[in-house]
Design an enzyme around this catalytic site. Structure first.
Site, PDB file in Angstrom:
ATOM      1  N   GLY A 206     -14.782  -5.802  34.086  1.00 56.34           N
ATOM      2  CA  GLY A 206     -15.809  -5.770  33.062  1.00 56.34           C
ATOM      3  C   GLY A 206     -15.998  -7.089  32.345  1.00 56.34           C
ATOM      4  O   GLY A 206     -17.121  -7.474  32.005  1.00 56.34           O
TER       5      GLY A 206
ATOM      6  N   GLN B  76     -16.597   1.310  28.459  1.00 58.26           N
ATOM      7  CA  GLN B  76     -16.004   2.559  27.969  1.00 58.26           C
ATOM      8  C   GLN B  76     -16.860   3.779  28.275  1.00 58.26           C
ATOM      9  O   GLN B  76     -16.360   4.904  28.316  1.00 58.26           O
ATOM     10  CB  GLN B  76     -15.759   2.478  26.462  1.00 58.26           C
ATOM     11  CG  GLN B  76     -14.691   1.504  26.045  1.00 58.26           C
ATOM     12  CD  GLN B  76     -13.300   1.890  26.536  1.00 58.26           C
ATOM     13  OE1 GLN B  76     -12.994   3.061  26.744  1.00 58.26           O
ATOM     14  NE2 GLN B  76     -12.447   0.896  26.736  1.00 58.26           N
TER      15      GLN B  76
ATOM     16  N   SER C 104     -16.218  -1.215  34.522  1.00 55.96           N
ATOM     17  CA  SER C 104     -14.922  -1.564  35.092  1.00 55.96           C
ATOM     18  C   SER C 104     -14.270  -0.331  35.705  1.00 55.96           C
ATOM     19  O   SER C 104     -14.341   0.765  35.135  1.00 55.96           O
ATOM     20  CB  SER C 104     -14.019  -2.145  33.994  1.00 55.96           C
ATOM     21  OG  SER C 104     -12.762  -2.502  34.509  1.00 55.96           O
ATOM     22  N   GLY C 105     -13.597  -0.511  36.844  1.00 54.76           N
ATOM     23  CA  GLY C 105     -13.045   0.617  37.573  1.00 54.76           C
ATOM     24  C   GLY C 105     -11.881   1.306  36.907  1.00 54.76           C
ATOM     25  O   GLY C 105     -11.736   2.532  37.003  1.00 54.76           O
ATOM     26  N   HIS C 106     -11.012   0.565  36.231  1.00 50.71           N
ATOM     27  CA  HIS C 106      -9.771   1.173  35.749  1.00 50.71           C
ATOM     28  C   HIS C 106      -9.944   1.993  34.471  1.00 50.71           C
ATOM     29  O   HIS C 106      -8.975   2.577  33.980  1.00 50.71           O
ATOM     30  CB  HIS C 106      -8.690   0.104  35.554  1.00 50.71           C
ATOM     31  CG  HIS C 106      -8.884  -0.772  34.357  1.00 50.71           C
ATOM     32  ND1 HIS C 106      -8.119  -0.659  33.216  1.00 50.71           N
ATOM     33  CD2 HIS C 106      -9.742  -1.788  34.128  1.00 50.71           C
ATOM     34  CE1 HIS C 106      -8.498  -1.576  32.344  1.00 50.71           C
ATOM     35  NE2 HIS C 106      -9.482  -2.275  32.876  1.00 50.71           N
TER      36      HIS C 106
ATOM     37  N   THR D 123     -14.507 -13.355  48.997  1.00 50.94           N
ATOM     38  CA  THR D 123     -14.281 -12.203  49.865  1.00 50.94           C
ATOM     39  C   THR D 123     -14.184 -10.928  49.042  1.00 50.94           C
ATOM     40  O   THR D 123     -13.472 -10.879  48.039  1.00 50.94           O
ATOM     41  CB  THR D 123     -12.981 -12.392  50.672  1.00 50.94           C
ATOM     42  OG1 THR D 123     -13.083 -13.593  51.436  1.00 50.94           O
ATOM     43  CG2 THR D 123     -12.730 -11.209  51.588  1.00 50.94           C
TER      44      THR D 123
ATOM     45  N   CYS E 283      -6.902  -5.754  24.639  1.00 52.76           N
ATOM     46  CA  CYS E 283      -7.081  -7.199  24.844  1.00 52.76           C
ATOM     47  C   CYS E 283      -6.633  -8.017  23.636  1.00 52.76           C
ATOM     48  O   CYS E 283      -6.545  -9.234  23.707  1.00 52.76           O
ATOM     49  CB  CYS E 283      -8.545  -7.491  25.158  1.00 52.76           C
ATOM     50  SG  CYS E 283      -9.124  -6.673  26.655  1.00 52.76           S
TER      51      CYS E 283
END
Length: 398
Positions: A72, A180, A200-202, A238, A326
């Protein structure tokens, strides 16, 4: 309780077993580089495109408008820096808020050092943008409005559709940090008028190290990372194939379970809020009472130091936070809590608890009881609380 209670899902989430299972072949048997031309690799190109489609479906977007990133924060950086560069002939003014994630705020600070002017909007006591103030802040040189979909600390959901309408009326791009919100609440980029969106994936039971930026078709944004033709020449490097596959699977599951999860998490959230406000004195809820993420609870306890509270909760096997992961190493109070008007001493006594689909009523009951004990103990050691009690002739807590 016989197991750790994890109430910090805004910081990160546990990767679902189905997501891990979907990813595993791409570490071993299907390890090919999707940019290669032979069939063994091109199969991975197809898998990446399928994951892109899974994510686009959650947003009501075209799959070709989804660009994968490392997370993100990268997506936020890309949106702001690329917009500032691409539209510099029109103007050099960006509007954001004082409660954004630092991926936005620090990027704005960087851009200010390079000639971009930034307006940081105030918010109301619940953390919501004041639409009249937004309208007043727009100038002829305004090129971008970047306002988060839902706040990562206090959970308040912004009036995104109305913000987008204001931006469109003035010919200004609108970006939203939805890290979020993605997978937690319904989002329709077309219906809401969103030009760019970060995720964001997590944050939704997917893997770490993968995110995306949605860029509406027609926006003339240049490459953010140079060095290759990946992501339709806009983001070199990649592809993180296992991460992309996992993110796609997590997004698919999040969409399928959203209504059920929201119902359960909202019920537990409201139970937690109501019990804390009722059973622990001198506490306030931060963020809007109802226009908030289903899983977010943020409260401030007077006469309590937040770090001590977290340590004592940890000793009871309860994981929570005082704000954004963060900034966990900072001793300064949350910039979000200060922006909604909390004085430093109350902001320092704040606690954020964020639930998941696995959170149980038993865990919430346990957390409430331990919170009552810990807050009472910390206050019993506080000279400020002792002075307050003596001055107001209040019976001591048990």
């Amino acid at each position: 309780m016989n197991r750790k209670i994890y109430l910090d899902n805004a910081a990160t989430t546990k990767t679902r077993p189905e997501v891990v299972e979907a990813m595993l072949p791409y570490f071993t048997e299907r390890f090919g580089n999707p940019s290669s031309v032979y069939e063994f690799a091109s199969q991975n190109r197809t898998a990446v495109d399928e994951a892109r489609a899974q994510i686009a479906k959650v947003l009501g977007a075209e799959e070709k408008d989804i660009y994968f990133t490392a997370g993100g924060s990268e997506a936020d950086n890309w949106a702001l820096k690329a917009a500032a560069e691409a539209y510099q002939e029109k103007g050099n003014h960006i509007i954001t808020t004082k409660i954004e994630h630092h991926a936005i705020l620090h990027t704005c600070e960087y851009l200010e050092k390079h000639g971009v002017q930034v307006t940081y909007l105030d918010v109301d006591e619940n953390g919501a943008v004041k639409l009249d103030e937004l309208k007043k802040a727009i100038r002829p040189t305004t090129i971008l409005i970047s306002i988060m979909f839902a706040n990562n600390e206090i959970g308040t959901i912004q009036p995104v559709r109305e913000i987008a309408e204001i931006a469109k009326e003035h010919g200004v791009l609108f970006h939203t940090d939805a890290v979020q919100a993605f997978g937690q609440v319904p989002i329709d980029v077309e219906g809401m008028g969103i030009d760019m969106l970060s995720a964001s994936g997590h944050k939704l039971n997917g893997p770490k190290g993968i995110g995306f930026l949605y860029i509406r078709k027609g926006l003339k944004l240049r490459s953010f990372i140079h060095g290759g033709a990946q992501e339709r020449r806009r983001r070199a490097g990649t592809e993180n194939v296992p991460g992309i596959i996992g993110f796609g699977k997590a997004a698919e599951i999040a969409q399928a379970t959203m209504e059920e999860r929201a119902k359960k998490e909202t019920a537990l959230r409201d139970m937690l809020i109501e019990r804390i406000l009722k059973e622990i004195p001198y506490v306030r809820l931060n963020g809007h009472r109802t226009k908030r993420l289903p899983n977010n609870v943020n409260v401030s306890f007077q006469f309590v130091e937040g770090e001590s509270l977290l340590i004592m909760l940890d000793m009871q096997d309860i994981c929570a936070s005082s704000g954004s992961a963060c900034t966990s190493g900072s001793l300064d109070p949350s910039h979000v809590l200060l922006a909604i008007g909390l004085p430093h001493e109350i902001a320092h006594g704040s606690l954020r608890m964020t639930l998941s689909h696995e959170t149980t009523e038993e865990e919430i009951e346990y957390t409430i009881e331990k919170l009552k004990e810990i807050v009472a103990k910390l206050r019993s050691m506080s000279p400020l609380y002792e002075d307050f009690v003596a001055k107001n002739k209040i019976p001591q807590e048990d």
